[in-house]
Design an enzyme around this catalytic site. Structure first.
Site, PDB file in Angstrom:
ATOM      1  N   LYS A  23      11.881  -3.421  -0.157  1.00 43.37           N
ATOM      2  CA  LYS A  23      11.007  -2.886   0.958  1.00 43.37           C
ATOM      3  C   LYS A  23       9.942  -4.180   1.094  1.00 43.37           C
ATOM      4  O   LYS A  23       9.966  -4.448   2.397  1.00 43.37           O
ATOM      5  CB  LYS A  23      10.048  -1.661   0.702  1.00 43.37           C
ATOM      6  CG  LYS A  23       9.322  -1.027   1.669  1.00 43.37           C
ATOM      7  CD  LYS A  23       9.275   0.370   1.519  1.00 43.37           C
ATOM      8  CE  LYS A  23       8.033   0.734   0.589  1.00 43.37           C
ATOM      9  NZ  LYS A  23       6.788   0.712   1.174  1.00 43.37           N
TER      10      LYS A  23
ATOM     11  N   ARG B  90       8.480  -8.354   5.048  1.00 43.95           N
ATOM     12  CA  ARG B  90       7.787  -9.907   5.296  1.00 43.95           C
ATOM     13  C   ARG B  90       8.865 -10.679   6.182  1.00 43.95           C
ATOM     14  O   ARG B  90       8.604 -11.245   7.091  1.00 43.95           O
ATOM     15  CB  ARG B  90       7.669 -10.597   4.061  1.00 43.95           C
ATOM     16  CG  ARG B  90       6.390  -9.887   3.344  1.00 43.95           C
ATOM     17  CD  ARG B  90       6.560 -10.034   1.861  1.00 43.95           C
ATOM     18  NE  ARG B  90       5.228  -9.778   1.291  1.00 43.95           N
ATOM     19  CZ  ARG B  90       4.721  -8.520   0.995  1.00 43.95           C
ATOM     20  NH1 ARG B  90       5.258  -7.403   1.268  1.00 43.95           N
ATOM     21  NH2 ARG B  90       3.471  -8.266   0.388  1.00 43.95           N
TER      22      ARG B  90
ATOM     23  N   GLY C 278       1.825   1.198   5.064  1.00 40.47           N
ATOM     24  CA  GLY C 278       0.554   0.558   4.875  1.00 40.47           C
ATOM     25  C   GLY C 278       0.627  -1.125   4.935  1.00 40.47           C
ATOM     26  O   GLY C 278       0.049  -1.764   5.580  1.00 40.47           O
TER      27      GLY C 278
ATOM     28  N   ARG D 102      -5.826   5.960   5.049  1.00 39.80           N
ATOM     29  CA  ARG D 102      -6.064   4.796   4.019  1.00 39.80           C
ATOM     30  C   ARG D 102      -6.905   3.489   4.461  1.00 39.80           C
ATOM     31  O   ARG D 102      -7.119   3.321   5.793  1.00 39.80           O
ATOM     32  CB  ARG D 102      -4.578   4.363   3.659  1.00 39.80           C
ATOM     33  CG  ARG D 102      -3.691   5.234   3.232  1.00 39.80           C
ATOM     34  CD  ARG D 102      -2.170   4.727   3.068  1.00 39.80           C
ATOM     35  NE  ARG D 102      -2.143   3.720   1.856  1.00 39.80           N
ATOM     36  CZ  ARG D 102      -1.175   3.255   1.523  1.00 39.80           C
ATOM     37  NH1 ARG D 102      -0.199   3.346   2.164  1.00 39.80           N
ATOM     38  NH2 ARG D 102      -1.130   2.315   0.711  1.00 39.80           N
TER      39      ARG D 102
ATOM     40  N   ASP E 174       3.437   0.751  -8.305  1.00 41.08           N
ATOM     41  CA  ASP E 174       4.533   1.663  -7.438  1.00 41.08           C
ATOM     42  C   ASP E 174       5.600   2.481  -8.401  1.00 41.08           C
ATOM     43  O   ASP E 174       6.140   3.349  -7.905  1.00 41.08           O
ATOM     44  CB  ASP E 174       5.462   0.775  -6.369  1.00 41.08           C
ATOM     45  CG  ASP E 174       4.639   0.472  -5.267  1.00 41.08           C
ATOM     46  OD1 ASP E 174       3.673   0.802  -4.908  1.00 41.08           O
ATOM     47  OD2 ASP E 174       5.253  -0.577  -4.415  1.00 41.08           O
TER      48      ASP E 174
ATOM     49  N   ARG F 183       7.309   8.683  -3.093  1.00 41.56           N
ATOM     50  CA  ARG F 183       7.478   8.326  -4.549  1.00 41.56           C
ATOM     51  C   ARG F 183       7.356   9.568  -5.173  1.00 41.56           C
ATOM     52  O   ARG F 183       7.770   9.592  -6.364  1.00 41.56           O
ATOM     53  CB  ARG F 183       6.660   6.957  -4.817  1.00 41.56           C
ATOM     54  CG  ARG F 183       6.872   5.931  -4.173  1.00 41.56           C
ATOM     55  CD  ARG F 183       6.516   4.658  -4.754  1.00 41.56           C
ATOM     56  NE  ARG F 183       6.718   3.320  -4.093  1.00 41.56           N
ATOM     57  CZ  ARG F 183       7.901   2.796  -3.699  1.00 41.56           C
ATOM     58  NH1 ARG F 183       9.000   2.967  -4.251  1.00 41.56           N
ATOM     59  NH2 ARG F 183       7.902   1.672  -2.958  1.00 41.56           N
TER      60      ARG F 183
HETATM   61  C1  S3P Z   1       3.023  -3.864  -1.324  1.00 45.44           C
HETATM   62  C2  S3P Z   1       2.115  -3.958  -2.226  1.00 45.44           C
HETATM   63  C3  S3P Z   1       1.514  -2.831  -2.876  1.00 45.44           C
HETATM   64  C4  S3P Z   1       2.470  -1.583  -3.065  1.00 45.44           C
HETATM   65  C5  S3P Z   1       3.101  -1.349  -1.787  1.00 45.44           C
HETATM   66  C6  S3P Z   1       3.778  -2.790  -1.119  1.00 45.44           C
HETATM   67  C7  S3P Z   1       3.489  -4.939  -0.539  1.00 45.44           C
HETATM   68  O1  S3P Z   1       0.131  -2.378  -2.193  1.00 45.44           O
HETATM   69  O2  S3P Z   1       1.864  -0.585  -3.637  1.00 45.44           O
HETATM   70  O3  S3P Z   1       3.836  -0.273  -1.879  1.00 45.44           O
HETATM   71  O4  S3P Z   1       4.641  -4.887   0.157  1.00 45.44           O
HETATM   72  O5  S3P Z   1       2.797  -5.925  -0.396  1.00 45.44           O
HETATM   73  P1  S3P Z   1      -1.292  -2.991  -2.325  1.00 45.44           P
HETATM   74  O6  S3P Z   1      -1.050  -4.475  -1.742  1.00 45.44           O
HETATM   75  O7  S3P Z   1      -2.140  -2.161  -1.821  1.00 45.44           O
HETATM   76  O8  S3P Z   1      -1.471  -3.120  -3.796  1.00 45.44           O
END
Ligand code: S3P
Length: 443
Positions: free
Chosen positions: A31, A36, A108, A136, A329, A402
């Site tokens: 993911k 990216r 997020g 968030r 995660d 999750r």
């Molecule tokens: C992620 C970074 C993590 C992770 C999220 C995916 C990413 O979050 O928990 O599932 O793709 O960079 P944080 O950057 O808030 O730690």
């Protein structure tokens, strides 16, 4: 402005106990890497093609955003091993402003990383999310991006995020809490800024952002605890296979580890060292983990993992400090298998779990107790004693993918059936989860 709430619980899934997990699986694409790749391909010159791109709704949000911004996104016909093939024709460095809000759904990563990417683009952009994402914290990206000169408005620290693109200047920034999303947002902004942007971190978080930038042709410098990018670089389209997602694999690895007779092989799995910490923890718990056929593809490591569980059951361990940040995660599923270990699992320094798609500490505690487990809650973690036998229960996933998948794993060794409420949330990262579980769970 808020996108529709994706948290409405619509599906209940019954999970029956199993005897072991046996078989070979190939996991859908990672993911974090897929996000990216989608975003950088959207900005690059030319057409990028990805195979094994994440099938989760989160990455579809990132593809949807770059499509609204002028990139052409096309899913290619599914043909066996090439399932999950997507082509993205980029905008050659310049996104088109859109009157339509950019819908980040539950993701997020989409909201935070896109904000960095858009901060240097001409025009005004509004990013919205569902109810969970709208709760968030977004100040963590607004603050450093503002230091670069970005104009970003939040509502009380949250989405909607309004970005008015402008010229940015590189900064030297130390992240106050380890976050790969924040680091990546700054690097993607830094790619387009004047001068050099450096991000320093106390724990090396997942480095897919910096590796993806390199794969698309950018120069990125690294030291042990920092990463720097000089601005005004152009990206070129790539062709890449996305490695299988270790955080999705975690559910199968942890489930297999619960049963002495399991024999699980995962092919084509992403083995980037910033993501493979779970393998060390499973080894510390007594499992035998073999890594085979390791190769580097498009800057990422990929290989086969074979897991054989400890014949006398899992031991016990503590996850804290840097380990907690790197395993963030995977902590829900580690917590879900902890009662079945001999010596229990202690988790600390994981306060970030409280601001994920749900308050994951609170939901893990609530659901472990629903299954009859003893557990002690802390602000930054939990203590779960070992040697416990759980019973089936009704699990509240809170619409968090999750949590739904972690408790499906706990259910496999419980007495009686378990109902996972809101099971559809698994599709946020892993739509194939329940089908794959049925394929390898022997009953
Ligand atoms: C992620 C970074 C993590 C992770 C999220 C995916 C990413 O979050 O928990 O599932 O793709 O960079 P944080 O950057 O808030 O730690």
């Amino acid at each position: 402005m808020q996108a529709p709430d994706s948290e409405v619980i619509v599906t209940e899934r019954i999970i029956k106990p199993a005897h072991n997990l046996t078989g070979t699986l190939r996991l859908p694409g990672d993911k974090s890497i897929s996000h990216r790749y989608a975003m950088l391909a959207g900005l690059a010159e030319g057409t990028s093609t990805f195979s094994n791109f994440s099938t989760g709704a989160d990455c579809a949000s990132s593809l949807g955003c770059v499509a609204v911004l002028g990139a052409k996104v096309e899913w290619l016909p599914e043909d066996g091993p090439n399932a999950g093939r997507v082509a993205v024709t980029g905008t050659g460095g310049r996104f088109s402003p859109s009157n339509a809000a950019l819908d980040c759904g539950n993701s997020g990563s989409t909201m935070r990383i896109m904000s960095g990417l858009l901060a240097a683009q001409e025009g005004e952009f509004t990013l919205v999310g569902d109810a969970s994402l709208s709760r968030r914290p977004m100040e963590r990206i607004r603050k450093p991006l503002a230091q670069m000169g970005a104009q970003i408005a939040l509502t009380d620290g949250h989405a909607p995020v309004t970005v008015r693109g402008t010229n940015l200047t590189g900064i030297d920034y130390t992240t106050p809490i380890p976050s790969a999303q924040v680091k990546t947002a700054l690097l993607f902004a830094g790619l387009q800024a004047e001068g050099t942007t450096t991000v320093r971190e106390s724990v090396r978080t997942r480095d897919h952002g910096e590796l993806a930038l390199r794969a698309f042709g950018a120069t990125v410098e690294r030291t042990l605890d920092s990463v720097s990018i000089t601005g005004k670089q152009k990206l070129k389209a790539i062709e890449a296979a996305v490695p299988g997602d270790m955080s999705s694999a975690a559910f199968f690895l942890c489930a297999a580890a619960l049963f002495p007779e399991s024999n699980l092989v995962l092919d084509g799995l992403g083995l980037n060292p910033t993501r493979a910490t779970l393998l060390d923890v499973l080894t510390a718990l007594g499992a035998t983990v073999a890594v085979l056929n390791l190769e580097e593809k498009n800057t990422e490591l990929i290989g086969t993992v074979q897991l054989n569980p400890p014949p006398k059951g899992l031991g016990g361990t503590t996850v804290s400090g840097a380990l907690a940040a790197q395993l963030i995660d995977e902590l829900p599923v580690l917590a879900a298998i902890a009662p079945y270990s001999r010596n229990g699992i202690r988790i600390r320094d994981a306060k970030e779990l409280r601001v994920k798609e749900s308050d994951r500490i609170a939901l893990v505690v609530q659901n472990l107790r629903a299954m009859g487990a003893e557990v002690e809650e802390f602000e930054d973690g939990l203590d779960i004693p070992g040697g416990q036998q759980l019973h089936g229960a009704r699990i509240d996933s809170g619409g968090d993918h999750r949590i739904a998948m972690a408790f499906s794993v706990a259910a496999l060794r419980a007495e009686g059936d378990t109902a996972i409420l809101g099971a559809e949330s698994a599709a946020i990262s892993f739509p194939e989860f329940f089908d794959m579980l049925e394929n390898v769970a022997e009953r």
